[in-house]
Design a protein around this motif. Sequence first.
Motif, PDB file in Angstrom:
ATOM      1  N   ILE A  64      20.041  58.185  49.159  1.00  9.05           N
ATOM      2  CA  ILE A  64      18.790  58.410  49.897  1.00  9.05           C
ATOM      3  C   ILE A  64      17.772  57.346  49.534  1.00  9.05           C
ATOM      4  O   ILE A  64      17.085  56.771  50.405  1.00  9.05           O
ATOM      5  CB  ILE A  64      18.240  59.812  49.595  1.00  9.05           C
ATOM      6  CG1 ILE A  64      19.145  60.892  50.204  1.00  9.05           C
ATOM      7  CG2 ILE A  64      16.817  59.960  50.121  1.00  9.05           C
ATOM      8  CD1 ILE A  64      18.769  62.304  49.790  1.00  9.05           C
ATOM      9  N   THR A  84      11.752  59.327  52.020  1.00  8.03           N
ATOM     10  CA  THR A  84      12.538  58.775  50.913  1.00  8.03           C
ATOM     11  C   THR A  84      12.061  59.310  49.571  1.00  8.03           C
ATOM     12  O   THR A  84      12.870  59.709  48.722  1.00  8.03           O
ATOM     13  CB  THR A  84      12.445  57.244  50.919  1.00  8.03           C
ATOM     14  OG1 THR A  84      12.911  56.742  52.173  1.00  8.03           O
ATOM     15  CG2 THR A  84      13.272  56.642  49.791  1.00  8.03           C
ATOM     16  N   GLY A  87      13.140  62.884  49.167  1.00 12.83           N
ATOM     17  CA  GLY A  87      14.553  62.983  48.819  1.00 12.83           C
ATOM     18  C   GLY A  87      14.829  62.616  47.373  1.00 12.83           C
ATOM     19  O   GLY A  87      15.647  63.262  46.700  1.00 12.83           O
ATOM     20  N   SER A  91      16.233  65.225  44.701  1.00  5.98           N
ATOM     21  CA  SER A  91      17.494  64.933  44.016  1.00  5.98           C
ATOM     22  C   SER A  91      17.327  65.012  42.509  1.00  5.98           C
ATOM     23  O   SER A  91      18.190  65.560  41.801  1.00  5.98           O
ATOM     24  CB  SER A  91      17.993  63.547  44.419  1.00  5.98           C
ATOM     25  OG  SER A  91      18.221  63.474  45.808  1.00  5.98           O
ATOM     26  N   MET A 129      16.434  68.373  49.713  1.00  4.19           N
ATOM     27  CA  MET A 129      17.268  67.184  49.915  1.00  4.19           C
ATOM     28  C   MET A 129      17.747  67.080  51.352  1.00  4.19           C
ATOM     29  O   MET A 129      17.728  65.993  51.961  1.00  4.19           O
ATOM     30  CB  MET A 129      18.475  67.225  48.975  1.00  4.19           C
ATOM     31  CG  MET A 129      18.163  66.972  47.520  1.00  4.19           C
ATOM     32  SD  MET A 129      19.661  66.995  46.477  1.00  4.19           S
ATOM     33  CE  MET A 129      20.528  65.554  47.108  1.00  4.19           C
ATOM     34  N   SER A 132      15.045  65.779  53.615  1.00  4.38           N
ATOM     35  CA  SER A 132      14.883  64.325  53.501  1.00  4.38           C
ATOM     36  C   SER A 132      15.944  63.589  54.296  1.00  4.38           C
ATOM     37  O   SER A 132      15.647  62.632  55.027  1.00  4.38           O
ATOM     38  CB  SER A 132      14.963  63.927  52.023  1.00  4.38           C
ATOM     39  OG  SER A 132      15.003  62.526  51.877  1.00  4.38           O
ATOM     40  N   VAL A 133      17.200  64.038  54.183  1.00  3.25           N
ATOM     41  CA  VAL A 133      18.285  63.396  54.923  1.00  3.25           C
ATOM     42  C   VAL A 133      18.059  63.534  56.422  1.00  3.25           C
ATOM     43  O   VAL A 133      18.203  62.563  57.182  1.00  3.25           O
ATOM     44  CB  VAL A 133      19.641  64.020  54.520  1.00  3.25           C
ATOM     45  CG1 VAL A 133      20.760  63.531  55.435  1.00  3.25           C
ATOM     46  CG2 VAL A 133      19.969  63.686  53.074  1.00  3.25           C
ATOM     47  N   TYR A 159      26.149  63.251  53.110  1.00  2.61           N
ATOM     48  CA  TYR A 159      25.499  64.461  52.618  1.00  2.61           C
ATOM     49  C   TYR A 159      26.258  65.716  53.049  1.00  2.61           C
ATOM     50  O   TYR A 159      26.501  66.616  52.239  1.00  2.61           O
ATOM     51  CB  TYR A 159      24.053  64.538  53.109  1.00  2.61           C
ATOM     52  CG  TYR A 159      23.356  65.779  52.603  1.00  2.61           C
ATOM     53  CD1 TYR A 159      22.870  65.842  51.307  1.00  2.61           C
ATOM     54  CD2 TYR A 159      23.241  66.908  53.411  1.00  2.61           C
ATOM     55  CE1 TYR A 159      22.276  66.997  50.820  1.00  2.61           C
ATOM     56  CE2 TYR A 159      22.649  68.061  52.935  1.00  2.61           C
ATOM     57  CZ  TYR A 159      22.160  68.098  51.645  1.00  2.61           C
ATOM     58  OH  TYR A 159      21.569  69.240  51.162  1.00  2.61           O
TER      59      TYR A 159
END
Length: 394
Positions: A64, A84, A87, A91, A129, A132-133, A159
């Motif tokens: 990411i 970003t 994410g 993470s 997460m 974010s993706v 992902y």
Amino acid sequence: MTSDARGRADRLSFGGLGRVLRKGRSWLPGGASPVRAESSALYTTLVAGLAFSMIPSSIMGLTILAVGLYAHASLGSPAILTATCLGALASAAKVTLVALHRRRLGQGAMTLEDARVWELGHGATTCAMASSVGALAAGLFAQSDATLHMLATGLVFGYCAGVAARIFPRPKLAIAALLIAAFPAAMSALTFGGTPDRILGVVFLVFLAGAFESVRHLYGVSTQEIELRMKMAHLARTDALTGLSNRLAIQEAALWFPGGGEGFAAVHCFDLDDFKTVNDRWGHAAGDELLRRVADRLHAFLGERDVAIRTGGDEFVILQTGLDHPERAEAFAARLICVLSEPYEVGEAPFWIGCSYGYCVAPAARAELESMLRTADAASYRAKQRGGGLERAA
């Protein structure tokens, strides 16, 4: 049931692991196949499986960060940079949570309440997460640069593959994460892209449906395997005739009894007076039926913290923890003798039996199971020598 009692019950498989699970209808795609309701023991085991995603979470966080920073450098978009950073933080939180979860598992089995808290933590970091993706991929497909589209495709597929492989023990969470990550990307490709991107958007949706089925299948297979192990463990610790725990349970009880802390612990040992007469007069089938009736009364009488064990023949042991006063054990023993001495309907006529009953009590902080078993058994033997009744160890 208290958290402490529930944790001990789950560790030792005294009843909880052998329950027949209720069946419900599946909320997953392919809902015609049943999905079993989760017992507390199965649930805590499945939640524990979330603690083993350290490497995938770390790799996904770095991916990411790399894709997002490259896209931000190319586009200069604050929204891309925000997604970003989200994410990367999510993470890092996920990796930290996994490390803490694994350390907690190393300290002993979790209670139901503990498992729920850990599941909430995994749900929050996983969905963060996935958000974010999804945001990054949707933003990249909205651009005209084919290189960014390629990066977005790799990000989404990477992902989603990791989610299906690692989060399937909690299928609702896995489905939610898949939707959050892949659906925005598919919609962006269908809306903003040319023909190849629209085809890719359709592929995303088809693969998303396939991922749902993969989650359903992996969850079903894993739960069946776990339940089988639990049932086998339960059978190994259960007396086949009475359904009480067997001698193996005493060996494992040494790991938790009495658990330290405040209060008192008690060990009760007793056998049935004139049990041999029952076998000789009415046969071994009647003797077995009598033992089952005794076990039924024990099941109905015992409290949540009490564990009953048949050690062999007509001999039984009861373990008690969390007593607030030593006299509680004496009152318990006196009431139990009265319950067990009521007439039994076995054969053609009711009959009565007595007990040779011994027990000992010790402060929980100093109690030691093996020593207490010897002491209570010796008290039971003294009661047997004088013709039955109740004997408290000195």
